[in-house]
Scaffold this motif. Sequence first.
Motif, PDB file in Angstrom:
ATOM      1  N   UNK A  28       0.799  -1.213   0.000  1.00  0.00           N
ATOM      2  CA  UNK A  28       0.000   0.000   0.000  1.00  0.00           C
ATOM      3  C   UNK A  28       0.840   1.275   0.000  1.00  0.00           C
ATOM      4  N   UNK A  29       2.006   1.250   0.585  1.00  0.00           N
ATOM      5  CA  UNK A  29       2.774   2.478   0.790  1.00  0.00           C
ATOM      6  C   UNK A  29       2.983   3.294  -0.491  1.00  0.00           C
ATOM      7  N   UNK A  30       3.305   2.672  -1.632  1.00  0.00           N
ATOM      8  CA  UNK A  30       3.423   3.472  -2.863  1.00  0.00           C
ATOM      9  C   UNK A  30       2.095   4.093  -3.300  1.00  0.00           C
ATOM     10  N   UNK A  31       0.979   3.408  -3.030  1.00  0.00           N
ATOM     11  CA  UNK A  31      -0.327   3.989  -3.352  1.00  0.00           C
ATOM     12  C   UNK A  31      -0.589   5.214  -2.482  1.00  0.00           C
ATOM     13  N   UNK A  32      -0.211   5.143  -1.221  1.00  0.00           N
ATOM     14  CA  UNK A  32      -0.351   6.308  -0.333  1.00  0.00           C
ATOM     15  C   UNK A  32       0.422   7.495  -0.897  1.00  0.00           C
ATOM     16  N   UNK A  56      -3.371   5.769   8.155  1.00  0.00           N
ATOM     17  CA  UNK A  56      -2.197   6.352   8.830  1.00  0.00           C
ATOM     18  C   UNK A  56      -1.066   6.632   7.844  1.00  0.00           C
ATOM     19  N   UNK A  57      -0.930   5.780   6.829  1.00  0.00           N
ATOM     20  CA  UNK A  57       0.114   5.995   5.806  1.00  0.00           C
ATOM     21  C   UNK A  57      -0.127   7.296   5.056  1.00  0.00           C
ATOM     22  N   UNK A  58      -1.389   7.515   4.669  1.00  0.00           N
ATOM     23  CA  UNK A  58      -1.726   8.731   3.927  1.00  0.00           C
ATOM     24  C   UNK A  58      -1.558   9.964   4.813  1.00  0.00           C
TER      25      UNK A  58
END
Length: 282
Positions: A243-247, A276-278
């Motif tokens: 998910x981190x790259x999508x954030x 939380x990532x976003x």
Amino acid sequence: MANAKFGPGGNSASFYAEGHKSTLEAPAWVAARGLDAYEYEAGNGISAGEATLRAIGQEAKKHGVLMSLHTPYFISLSGVEEEKRLKSISYIEKSLWAAELLGADTIVIHCGSAAKISRREAVALAIDTLEKTIETVGDTPIHLGIETMGKVNQLGTLEEVVEICKRDRHLYPVVDFGHMNARAIGGYYTDADSYRRTFDYIGGELGDEIARTLHCHFSKIEYTGAGEKKHLTFADETFGPWFEPLAEAIVKENLAPRIICESDGTMAEDALYMKSCVEALS
């Protein structure tokens, strides 16, 4: 600042572990965790009655939780048996009835199979089913969301979903990033740019506003050569997508998707991690 919304598809194991038994309690439970969306799971059919659905909708409104509904899995837009395929219209009609009571703005529909016919024939059958559905239900304000699918022999590549959605303004793409990664046998999403290309493609084909406010599903999914095998949790480090790259793409492009987490039993927890990532990048 990105205004993405996050929530679970159905109830996490922790919801029941804490003693909750009814989805009527879900909106308050979700909101208390800082989440702002919830997808009502009706994959096995809509069994709840009008009073229950209306009460859930009232609770969602009270707690500021955006609602969507996943339609029954037995809907088959591209089924080769016409009688069975056209039965899907009544299932979608009932799903819209339930969605209205829930205060949901989107229903999510699986495309169907493309195993016994060509993909072109499958697309044509799906379009025919949906055109007949829209004739039946009329001008509904609820989006008919067409989901990208995870198995290679299913209808539902991104391009097929977009082609279907071009046919009527009531049709909207629902991008399941885990499904798309699984049907590509992994590696479909590797960095922020690979995610951004999905939003750019939808924006170019269907308009920037649809792309910016996309309804999405996200989970890590185990796959084989045939595509999707089973949903996992974010604790898994073998299968993606991550998910981190999508954030990063969401924040950099100022996107406002609604992302429903379909992890295996940890939907709310993993949805909160995504939020939380976003927030950390915003």
